[in-house]
Write an enzyme that holds these catalytic residues in place. Structure first.
Site, PDB file in Angstrom:
ATOM      1  N   SER A 122       6.771  -0.100 -12.156  1.00  0.00           N
ATOM      2  CA  SER A 122       7.824   0.086 -11.107  1.00  0.00           C
ATOM      3  C   SER A 122       7.865   1.445 -10.804  1.00  0.00           C
ATOM      4  CB  SER A 122       9.044  -0.607 -11.841  1.00  0.00           C
ATOM      5  OG  SER A 122      10.240   0.228 -11.119  1.00  0.00           O
ATOM      6  N   TYR A 165      13.937  -0.480 -19.659  1.00  0.00           N
ATOM      7  CA  TYR A 165      13.220  -1.012 -18.428  1.00  0.00           C
ATOM      8  C   TYR A 165      12.016   0.102 -18.164  1.00  0.00           C
ATOM      9  CZ  TYR A 165      11.572  -2.974 -14.165  1.00  0.00           C
ATOM     10  OH  TYR A 165      11.360  -3.401 -12.789  1.00  0.00           O
TER      11      TYR A 165
END
Ligand code: NAP
Length: 249
Positions: A144, A157
């Site tokens: 990401s 995350y």
């Protein structure tokens, strides 16, 4: 032109969002698709039927990517079902459990690391022997933009997605001599159920910072995966491909 004709791909987290988009685009390009899900069995079975309608072999498997033994068992089952070969592995399954560092629990930190990062180790290790025997394979890991630049409220995350980059570069170095490639896709803001949970004001802020002025679609990510999974990228390994509308520019 069908770029993945006759190839077999395993995609984790294929029931929704980006994984679903990858499964659909891969099938359109002629790939046989084995995909996993966690709990969305109805959506998964519906997708398997849709893919079979495109003339490829497709099957849904309920399997927890965070579980080492389950990943070994899954790959053994896929090998039985798909004539003993796996050309492409896409480690896509992922979750968020966002909170500021001040408030985040140890459990929420650990769970995100296990589902997002440990899963990539589990599945890569599970397919390694098959790809080594074949002397070819393409592994594509979903990171990401947050793994590259960090994000307030996403320490768990961001750590999982940054970990994926280091893991993938190391796998590329270990397995390159056997023509097994390992690359990373780093999506920006992609419109799926994961991002539908975000506050509209936060979303507006993200959109304003994207040079192409729109959120991405699962197909935008799927097309990058077609490139990395196909013969178009046989000299590309250890790379991070940002598919983010220019967000990190
Ligand atoms: P999503 O819509 O929430 O879909 C997640 C998928 O992962 C579902 O198929 C889900 O299965 C599956 N899954 C969740 N936990 C699992 C587990 N333990 N084992 C196996 N499968 C599991 O997410 P998405 O937006 O498509 O994101 C896909 C990937 O792209 C993730 O790794 C995410 O971090 C990454 N990403 C997304 C964005 C974005 O903007 N959307 C941006 C950057 C990176 P069920 O349907 O059964 O729950």
């Amino acid at each position: 032109m069908k770029l993945l004709e006759g190839k077999t791909a395993i995609i984790t987290g294929g029931s929704r969002g980006i994984g679903r988009g990858i499964a659909q685009v891969f099938a359109k390009h002629g790939a046989n698709v084995a995909f996993t899900y966690s709990s969305s069995s109805a959506a998964a079975e519906e997708l398997a039927t849709e893919l079979q309608g495109l003339g490829v072999k497709a099957k849904a498997y309920q399997s927890n990517a965070a579980d080492f033994q389950a990943s070994q068992d899954l790959v053994a089952e896929v090998l039985k079902d798909f004539d003993g070969k796996i050309d492409i592995l896409i480690n896509n399954a992922g979750i968020t459990k966002d909170n500021l560092l001040m408030r985040i629990s140890e459990e929420d930190f650990d769970t995100v690391i296990e589902v997002n990062l440990k899963s990539v180790f589990n599945m890569t290790k599970a397919v390694q022997r098959t790809m080594l025997k074949q002397r070819q394979g393409s592994i594509i890991n979903m990171s990401s933009v947050v793994g590259v630049k960090g994000n307030a409220g996403q320490t768990n995350y961001a750590a999982s997605k940054a970990g994926i980059i280091g893991f993938s570069k190391s796998v590329a170095l270990e397995l390159g001599s056997r023509s097994i490639r390992c690359n990373v896709v780093a999506p920006g803001f992609i419109e799926t159920e994961m991002t539908a949970k975000l506050d509209e004001k936060v979303v507006e802020g993200w959109r304003a910072g994207i040079p192409l002025k729109r959120g991405g679609s699962p197909e935008d990510i799927a097309n990058a995966c077609v490139y990395l999974g196909s013969e178009l990228s046989t000299y590309v390994t250890g790379q991070v491909l940002n598919v983010d509308g220019g967000m990190l520019t």
